[in-house]
Design a protein around this motif. Sequence first.
Motif, PDB file in Angstrom:
ATOM      1  N   TYR A 408     -71.577  -3.700  23.183  1.00  0.00           N
ATOM      2  CA  TYR A 408     -72.719  -3.812  22.271  1.00  0.00           C
ATOM      3  C   TYR A 408     -72.938  -5.266  21.880  1.00  0.00           C
ATOM      4  N   GLN A 409     -74.171  -5.671  21.899  1.00  0.00           N
ATOM      5  CA  GLN A 409     -74.520  -7.019  21.448  1.00  0.00           C
ATOM      6  C   GLN A 409     -75.488  -6.878  20.276  1.00  0.00           C
ATOM      7  N   PRO A 410     -75.132  -7.518  19.151  1.00  0.00           N
ATOM      8  CA  PRO A 410     -76.009  -7.341  17.984  1.00  0.00           C
ATOM      9  C   PRO A 410     -77.329  -8.112  18.095  1.00  0.00           C
ATOM     10  N   VAL A 422     -78.025  -2.888  17.593  1.00  0.00           N
ATOM     11  CA  VAL A 422     -77.108  -3.384  18.623  1.00  0.00           C
ATOM     12  C   VAL A 422     -77.660  -2.940  19.975  1.00  0.00           C
ATOM     13  N   GLU A 423     -77.531  -3.841  20.951  1.00  0.00           N
ATOM     14  CA  GLU A 423     -78.004  -3.471  22.292  1.00  0.00           C
ATOM     15  C   GLU A 423     -76.816  -2.959  23.105  1.00  0.00           C
ATOM     16  N   ALA A 424     -76.964  -1.767  23.644  1.00  0.00           N
ATOM     17  CA  ALA A 424     -75.895  -1.187  24.462  1.00  0.00           C
ATOM     18  C   ALA A 424     -76.020  -1.729  25.882  1.00  0.00           C
ATOM     19  N   LEU A 425     -74.946  -2.331  26.369  1.00  0.00           N
ATOM     20  CA  LEU A 425     -74.961  -2.884  27.740  1.00  0.00           C
ATOM     21  C   LEU A 425     -73.834  -2.217  28.527  1.00  0.00           C
ATOM     22  N   VAL A 426     -74.197  -1.659  29.650  1.00  0.00           N
ATOM     23  CA  VAL A 426     -73.236  -0.831  30.377  1.00  0.00           C
ATOM     24  C   VAL A 426     -72.241  -1.686  31.175  1.00  0.00           C
ATOM     25  N   ARG A 427     -71.016  -1.200  31.277  1.00  0.00           N
ATOM     26  CA  ARG A 427     -69.994  -1.798  32.117  1.00  0.00           C
ATOM     27  C   ARG A 427     -69.319  -0.694  32.913  1.00  0.00           C
ATOM     28  N   VAL A 436     -66.458  -4.178  35.651  1.00  0.00           N
ATOM     29  CA  VAL A 436     -67.504  -4.718  36.536  1.00  0.00           C
ATOM     30  C   VAL A 436     -68.796  -4.835  35.730  1.00  0.00           C
ATOM     31  N   MET A 437     -69.421  -6.021  35.807  1.00  0.00           N
ATOM     32  CA  MET A 437     -70.614  -6.280  34.996  1.00  0.00           C
ATOM     33  C   MET A 437     -71.859  -5.661  35.648  1.00  0.00           C
ATOM     34  N   PRO A 438     -72.869  -5.360  34.828  1.00  0.00           N
ATOM     35  CA  PRO A 438     -74.062  -4.681  35.378  1.00  0.00           C
ATOM     36  C   PRO A 438     -74.781  -5.476  36.458  1.00  0.00           C
ATOM     37  N   ILE A 481     -81.212   0.851  24.022  1.00  0.00           N
ATOM     38  CA  ILE A 481     -80.770   1.249  25.373  1.00  0.00           C
ATOM     39  C   ILE A 481     -81.700   0.634  26.408  1.00  0.00           C
ATOM     40  N   ASN A 482     -81.105   0.055  27.446  1.00  0.00           N
ATOM     41  CA  ASN A 482     -81.934  -0.474  28.545  1.00  0.00           C
ATOM     42  C   ASN A 482     -82.344   0.653  29.489  1.00  0.00           C
ATOM     43  N   VAL A 483     -83.630   0.735  29.740  1.00  0.00           N
ATOM     44  CA  VAL A 483     -84.099   1.742  30.695  1.00  0.00           C
ATOM     45  C   VAL A 483     -84.783   0.989  31.843  1.00  0.00           C
ATOM     46  N   LYS A 486     -87.128   2.198  37.480  1.00  0.00           N
ATOM     47  CA  LYS A 486     -87.033   3.442  38.256  1.00  0.00           C
ATOM     48  C   LYS A 486     -86.697   4.614  37.354  1.00  0.00           C
ATOM     49  N   GLN A 487     -85.889   4.350  36.345  1.00  0.00           N
ATOM     50  CA  GLN A 487     -85.513   5.407  35.404  1.00  0.00           C
ATOM     51  C   GLN A 487     -86.735   5.801  34.572  1.00  0.00           C
ATOM     52  N   PHE A 488     -87.527   4.786  34.210  1.00  0.00           N
ATOM     53  CA  PHE A 488     -88.719   5.048  33.415  1.00  0.00           C
ATOM     54  C   PHE A 488     -89.739   5.839  34.220  1.00  0.00           C
ATOM     55  N   ALA A 600     -85.925 -12.795  20.009  1.00  0.00           N
ATOM     56  CA  ALA A 600     -85.669 -13.831  21.025  1.00  0.00           C
ATOM     57  C   ALA A 600     -84.309 -13.550  21.651  1.00  0.00           C
ATOM     58  N   GLU A 601     -84.264 -13.550  22.980  1.00  0.00           N
ATOM     59  CA  GLU A 601     -83.011 -13.279  23.703  1.00  0.00           C
ATOM     60  C   GLU A 601     -82.328 -14.602  24.057  1.00  0.00           C
ATOM     61  N   GLY A 602     -81.041 -14.528  24.237  1.00  0.00           N
ATOM     62  CA  GLY A 602     -80.299 -15.669  24.801  1.00  0.00           C
ATOM     63  C   GLY A 602     -80.242 -16.882  23.902  1.00  0.00           C
ATOM     64  N   VAL A 603     -80.155 -16.655  22.599  1.00  0.00           N
ATOM     65  CA  VAL A 603     -80.056 -17.791  21.669  1.00  0.00           C
ATOM     66  C   VAL A 603     -78.618 -18.311  21.705  1.00  0.00           C
ATOM     67  N   GLU A 604     -78.476 -19.545  22.148  1.00  0.00           N
ATOM     68  CA  GLU A 604     -77.120 -20.082  22.333  1.00  0.00           C
ATOM     69  C   GLU A 604     -76.823 -21.246  21.404  1.00  0.00           C
ATOM     70  N   THR A 605     -77.881 -21.856  20.884  1.00  0.00           N
ATOM     71  CA  THR A 605     -77.627 -23.046  20.046  1.00  0.00           C
ATOM     72  C   THR A 605     -78.318 -22.912  18.686  1.00  0.00           C
ATOM     73  N   GLN A 621     -80.953 -12.743  19.370  1.00  0.00           N
ATOM     74  CA  GLN A 621     -79.814 -12.159  20.051  1.00  0.00           C
ATOM     75  C   GLN A 621     -79.279 -13.247  20.966  1.00  0.00           C
ATOM     76  N   GLY A 622     -77.985 -13.384  21.063  1.00  0.00           N
ATOM     77  CA  GLY A 622     -77.478 -14.419  21.974  1.00  0.00           C
ATOM     78  C   GLY A 622     -76.042 -14.768  21.649  1.00  0.00           C
ATOM     79  N   TYR A 623     -75.476 -15.575  22.518  1.00  0.00           N
ATOM     80  CA  TYR A 623     -74.065 -15.913  22.373  1.00  0.00           C
ATOM     81  C   TYR A 623     -73.770 -16.623  21.054  1.00  0.00           C
TER      82      TYR A 623
HETATM   83  N1  C2E Z   1     -76.576 -16.681  29.246  1.00  0.00           N
HETATM   84  C1  C2E Z   1     -76.682 -15.879  28.207  1.00  0.00           C
HETATM   85  N2  C2E Z   1     -76.694 -14.535  28.424  1.00  0.00           N
HETATM   86  C2  C2E Z   1     -76.813 -13.747  27.341  1.00  0.00           C
HETATM   87  C3  C2E Z   1     -76.915 -14.235  26.056  1.00  0.00           C
HETATM   88  N3  C2E Z   1     -77.020 -13.194  25.221  1.00  0.00           N
HETATM   89  C4  C2E Z   1     -76.946 -12.079  25.956  1.00  0.00           C
HETATM   90  N4  C2E Z   1     -76.840 -12.402  27.277  1.00  0.00           N
HETATM   91  C5  C2E Z   1     -76.758 -11.500  28.408  1.00  0.00           C
HETATM   92  O1  C2E Z   1     -78.066 -11.144  28.725  1.00  0.00           O
HETATM   93  C6  C2E Z   1     -78.105  -9.783  29.143  1.00  0.00           C
HETATM   94  C7  C2E Z   1     -79.054  -9.067  28.258  1.00  0.00           C
HETATM   95  O2  C2E Z   1     -79.440  -7.921  28.777  1.00  0.00           O
HETATM   96  P1  C2E Z   1     -80.729  -7.718  29.617  1.00  0.00           P
HETATM   97  O3  C2E Z   1     -81.645  -8.879  29.573  1.00  0.00           O
HETATM   98  O4  C2E Z   1     -81.289  -6.402  29.219  1.00  0.00           O
HETATM   99  O5  C2E Z   1     -80.132  -7.641  31.084  1.00  0.00           O
HETATM  100  C8  C2E Z   1     -79.279  -6.618  31.429  1.00  0.00           C
HETATM  101  C9  C2E Z   1     -79.970  -5.373  31.855  1.00  0.00           C
HETATM  102  O6  C2E Z   1     -81.125  -5.715  32.594  1.00  0.00           O
HETATM  103  C10 C2E Z   1     -78.968  -4.753  32.793  1.00  0.00           C
HETATM  104  N5  C2E Z   1     -78.290  -3.694  32.077  1.00  0.00           N
HETATM  105  C11 C2E Z   1     -77.220  -3.770  31.254  1.00  0.00           C
HETATM  106  N6  C2E Z   1     -76.933  -2.549  30.788  1.00  0.00           N
HETATM  107  C12 C2E Z   1     -77.835  -1.687  31.294  1.00  0.00           C
HETATM  108  C13 C2E Z   1     -78.066  -0.287  31.169  1.00  0.00           C
HETATM  109  O7  C2E Z   1     -77.391   0.430  30.464  1.00  0.00           O
HETATM  110  N7  C2E Z   1     -79.108   0.244  31.876  1.00  0.00           N
HETATM  111  C14 C2E Z   1     -79.902  -0.522  32.646  1.00  0.00           C
HETATM  112  N8  C2E Z   1     -80.896   0.046  33.281  1.00  0.00           N
HETATM  113  N9  C2E Z   1     -79.720  -1.848  32.776  1.00  0.00           N
HETATM  114  C15 C2E Z   1     -78.691  -2.421  32.096  1.00  0.00           C
HETATM  115  O8  C2E Z   1     -78.061  -5.726  33.181  1.00  0.00           O
HETATM  116  C16 C2E Z   1     -78.512  -6.984  32.668  1.00  0.00           C
HETATM  117  C17 C2E Z   1     -77.338  -7.865  32.414  1.00  0.00           C
HETATM  118  O9  C2E Z   1     -76.550  -7.355  31.430  1.00  0.00           O
HETATM  119  P2  C2E Z   1     -75.318  -8.178  30.910  1.00  0.00           P
HETATM  120  O10 C2E Z   1     -74.557  -8.702  32.070  1.00  0.00           O
HETATM  121  O11 C2E Z   1     -74.665  -7.345  29.936  1.00  0.00           O
HETATM  122  O12 C2E Z   1     -76.015  -9.405  30.261  1.00  0.00           O
HETATM  123  C18 C2E Z   1     -76.685  -9.254  29.010  1.00  0.00           C
HETATM  124  C19 C2E Z   1     -76.076 -10.242  28.058  1.00  0.00           C
HETATM  125  O13 C2E Z   1     -74.681 -10.389  28.198  1.00  0.00           O
HETATM  126  C20 C2E Z   1     -76.910 -15.660  25.865  1.00  0.00           C
HETATM  127  O14 C2E Z   1     -76.982 -16.187  24.766  1.00  0.00           O
HETATM  128  N10 C2E Z   1     -76.805 -16.413  26.981  1.00  0.00           N
END
Ligand code: C2E
Length: 696
Positions: A408-410, A422-427, A436-438, A481-483, A486-488, A600-605, A621-623
């Motif tokens: 989960y990423q807040p 929180v964003e659920a990210l699958v592993r 293994v990363m998505p 949840i990321n959809v 193809k799932q959509f 905003a996604e990917g906020v690192e600084t 959202q971001g690191y």
């Molecule tokens: N460089 C950088 N990266 C950041 C930062 N903040 C977050 N991220 C990464 O950006 C991705 C955000 O998810 P996304 O754009 O939906 O992109 C996701 C999403 O498209 C897909 N994914 C992940 N979980 C699921 C899922 O449950 N279902 C589906 N369909 N796709 C998923 O995989 C992609 C990658 O997921 P993750 O590897 O978890 O990678 C996540 C996350 O770790 C940041 O500050 N800097």
Amino acid sequence: MRGQVLHPLLLRQLRRAGLSADVDDAVAFGELLKHVSRAYAEHDQERTLLERSQDLASQEMVALNDALRAERDALEQRVLDRTAALEVSQSRLSSLLSLSADWIWEQDAELRFTYVSEEFSTAVGFAPRLIGKRHEFGATIEADGEAQAEYERSVAERRPYRDFTYAIVRPDGVKRWIRASGEPVFDADAVFRGYRGVGRDVTEIIAAHQVVKQMAQLDHLTGLPNRRLFLIELDRAIARAHRDGSGFSVCFVDLDRFKHVNDTLGHLAGDQLLATLGKRLRADLRATDLVARMGGDEFVVLLEGTTDPADVSRLAGVLLGTVNQVLHVAGRDMQVSASIGIARYPDDGIDATTLLSHADSAMYEAKAAGKNRFHFHTEVAAREAARQFELEAQLRLAIAREEFELHYQPKLGVDDRAVTAVEALVRWRHPNRGLVMPGEFIALAEDRGLIVAIGRLVIKMACRQIAAWRRQGIEPPCVAINVSAKQFADDVLLADLTAAMTESSVGGGELVVELTETALMADPERATGVLEALRRLGVRIAIDDFGTGYSSLSYLKRFPADEVKIDRSFVDGLPEDPDDLAITQAVIAMAHSLGMKVVAEGVETEAQRSALAAMGCDQMQGYLLGRPMPVEDLVGRLSKAVHGAVAPVLDGPSVHVDGVAATSVGSTPVSLGSPTCEGVHMPAGCASQASASFTQ
Ligand SMILES: Nc1nc2c(ncn2[C@@H]2O[C@@H]3COP(=O)(O)O[C@H]4[C@@H](O)[C@H](n5cnc6c(=O)[nH]c(N)nc65)O[C@@H]4COP(=O)(O)O[C@H]3[C@H]2O)c(=O)[nH]1
């Protein structure tokens, strides 16, 4: 009477009367006269008999003559009748023949023409000279090899033949196609006397057939050879190269992100783009190179006689350059790119299937390496294809064994850093490889039709997690949840969501569905309907990776979305890059005007965070604020936050939930969305703004 020569008749009478020819006395003379008289009488009788018989004979002759004459007359009449009938029949036949397209011809036992009808001579142009000649296959006559062989077999065996089609080049150089049928002629003794038959000029029919055939082998949009013709040509090229000991290369050209063009500008514009590109590719290559459209946005180029990597690279560069040229489509200028995979004969394969599959996998390599480039097929590519194959098999097992987990990423408020969701990210918890990363399996799962099953598990796990939090006395945060597209696009999404929500007693308000622009634009009308159905379930909708597609901002208002996530690629350049600044500002303004929140996604600084805050971005959202983390770390982090402690994201104590020993922290229930968190009021559900404060 002595010395006198008597008439033979008299002499005969004298002999009958026993008298000699010397008659001296009167008695004898009287006797003689009697005999003479009798002789006359006999003669008269004989003559009468003769005359009678002659009379009879002559009457018979007359009768016979009459009969013969009558017979002859009847015969003549019959002949006249027959001739008249024949003439009628002949004139009927010739008038029918003149109306028909068929000609008549006859050949003798040597197959020399003995008769050809006039139309034949007009069409063929040398019929008079044909009389007495045979067909000579060769310079002036051509036919399909198989058809000619069958014709020759028929003639050799004196069998009839039907519809033998061949071409004749007339003396004036004009080529005519003729279709002939013939049957052998035998005399009464069964001796072969030749052939006779019909023929017709089928030049127009053949031409029409050729057009139809061409149409079946040409791509209607670009006019280029289609897949079918390309495969025929590829086989021919293989045969040629095999025979000459030469080589060639096959380039698989796949447009990058073409789907976006189709989705955003419509299929007509997409078609226009393909047609223009097809023409340009054809024009920019050598005449000996074959360009074909395989379907969709895939083109294939056969570079005849070229295998040297340097030459192939140069030509592949030409192809990329051609694709990159600015196109004017649907009233606007646009630029597209392509990824090219190259396989060479004979190094990379000696049959069409292998060559194409290697060019295809090399093309995927080019895409994976960043698109707008070409890749040669290599052993590495082949190994990668095998690896993907293996991964797919393992992925299928993983689905059956439910080897997935969620991190989960807040998402936090830009100003107050309060957790909004929180964003659920699958592993994938791989039995041998670990986590293994998505990025490694989602695209493959989409490609191999496994994403719906994985997505279903994700929805189920997210709902179960919400239920687990609740059981542990933790006010659950809203879970995004990321959809995938193809799932959509699959009708089971709503059913999967409803089933998981019902199973875990989760309300729609506790979920956000994140969809990419691409997923929505694939079929905007259907998307609107599905989004409305999601809304009826109470589920919130976020548009993910916004700005990376081709959709204009105005498309936003078509969809009943609640939030827009600005893609990381725009946040990257903040605050320095003026373009990124402008785009981010525009998206924020537009979304706000439509009543949507902006994440905003990917906020690192910190600089990015404050730039976003200054622009009025709602959440981030971001690191900088927290990486995706296992659920226990998330809860641990938050438990500290609830108690006011500040800790680095990854070193908080773990609180195991959902099947692992769960410990609530302190006596107060830990709340991720509790109104008690740092005094920020937070009504239950995702529509709420802030909950727990979440700090580094
Ligand atoms: N460089 C950088 N990266 C950041 C930062 N903040 C977050 N991220 C990464 O950006 C991705 C955000 O998810 P996304 O754009 O939906 O992109 C996701 C999403 O498209 C897909 N994914 C992940 N979980 C699921 C899922 O449950 N279902 C589906 N369909 N796709 C998923 O995989 C992609 C990658 O997921 P993750 O590897 O978890 O990678 C996540 C996350 O770790 C940041 O500050 N800097």
